[in-house]
Design a protein around this motif. Structure first.
Motif, PDB file in Angstrom:
ATOM      1  N   PHE A  26       3.777 -43.354  80.785  1.00 17.80           N
ATOM      2  CA  PHE A  26       2.879 -42.473  81.534  1.00 17.80           C
ATOM      3  C   PHE A  26       1.538 -43.158  81.737  1.00 17.80           C
ATOM      4  O   PHE A  26       0.949 -43.063  82.807  1.00 17.80           O
ATOM      5  CB  PHE A  26       2.686 -41.136  80.802  1.00 17.80           C
ATOM      6  N   ALA A  27       1.057 -43.858  80.721  1.00 11.89           N
ATOM      7  CA  ALA A  27      -0.234 -44.549  80.820  1.00 11.89           C
ATOM      8  C   ALA A  27      -0.207 -45.601  81.927  1.00 11.89           C
ATOM      9  O   ALA A  27      -1.166 -45.723  82.701  1.00 11.89           O
ATOM     10  CB  ALA A  27      -0.601 -45.186  79.482  1.00 11.89           C
ATOM     11  N   ALA A  83      -0.201 -43.855  85.278  1.00 21.18           N
ATOM     12  CA  ALA A  83      -1.510 -43.233  85.522  1.00 21.18           C
ATOM     13  C   ALA A  83      -2.574 -44.256  85.890  1.00 21.18           C
ATOM     14  O   ALA A  83      -3.517 -43.934  86.626  1.00 21.18           O
ATOM     15  CB  ALA A  83      -1.950 -42.456  84.283  1.00 21.18           C
ATOM     16  N   LEU A 119      -2.008 -40.808  76.050  1.00 19.77           N
ATOM     17  CA  LEU A 119      -2.312 -40.290  77.375  1.00 19.77           C
ATOM     18  C   LEU A 119      -3.804 -40.068  77.543  1.00 19.77           C
ATOM     19  O   LEU A 119      -4.438 -39.455  76.687  1.00 19.77           O
ATOM     20  CB  LEU A 119      -1.607 -38.937  77.589  1.00 19.77           C
ATOM     21  N   ALA A 145      -3.048 -39.346  82.865  1.00 19.30           N
ATOM     22  CA  ALA A 145      -1.673 -39.349  82.359  1.00 19.30           C
ATOM     23  C   ALA A 145      -1.265 -37.964  81.863  1.00 19.30           C
ATOM     24  O   ALA A 145      -0.125 -37.538  82.074  1.00 19.30           O
ATOM     25  CB  ALA A 145      -1.522 -40.381  81.249  1.00 19.30           C
TER      26      ALA A 145
END
Length: 189
Positions: free
Chosen positions: A14-15, A18, A157, A161
């Motif tokens: 996710f990071a 993002a 996150l 994210a």
């Protein structure tokens, strides 16, 4: 719409996803997601909202134990996804403000109370407004260096994210929504 397949395929975090997104992208992705859900239910009727589909994959490991294997109605899925995305937006705001996330920030409309297509459309409109309002509350220079990990698979996150985690969850339910609408139409025919 954001392509979440690299996350699903465990090729990207996710990071990492993002890192290429901006707050403006989050507004656009929110509109795209809500528009997609609205398109899926565009021909649904009141009867479709409460129609109980056949769902051999029903397995709500986080819900009420006696409802664990309950097939979700259209209303149930939509109140669930909107609650999850609103929670992600609220927690993203906390991170953007430079504050640690402590606990959850979740309210889910009781699914049993949602019985009409008008209620579903209202819930989606309200959710869109709430998510975008939470983005409006971000500081001009969000603290994107502040992170946390809500669960191990998510990784660390930041605000962006955390926001897209909600959209990812929405996307994960799109096929379920399509299948419920398909079965409901077939039952009406």
């Amino acid at each position: 719409m954001i392509d979440f397949s690299p996350i699903k395929d465990k090729k990207q975090s996710f990071a990492a996803l993002a890192a290429g997104l901006t707050k403006a992208d989050l507004y656009a992705a929110t509109d795209e997601m809500v528009d997609t859900i609205e398109a899926i239910i565009s021909e649904a009727t009141d009867a479709d909202v409460v129609f109980v589909p056949v769902d051999p994959n029903a397995n709500d490991q986080f819900g009420i134990p006696e409802e664990k294997d309950l097939a979700w109605t259209l209303g149930h899925v939509i109140v669930h996804v909107t609650a999850s995305s609103e929670e992600s937006a609220a927690l993203a705001l906390t991170l953007a403000r430079g504050l640690p996330v402590e606990g959850r920030s979740r309210y889910e409309t009781p699914w049993e109370s949602v019985k009409t297509i008008v209620q579903l459309r209202q819930r989606l409109a309200e959710s869109r407004r709430m998510r975008k309002s939470l983005l409006d509350a971000w500081p001009d220079e969000p603290h994107l260096d502040v992170t946390y990990s809500p669960f191990p698979q998510a990784g660390e996150l930041n605000a962006i994210a955390r926001f897209i985690l909600g959209l990812y969850h929405d996307a994960d339910h799109l096929d379920q929504l399509r299948e419920i609408v398909r079965q409901a139409k077939e039952a009406r025919a």
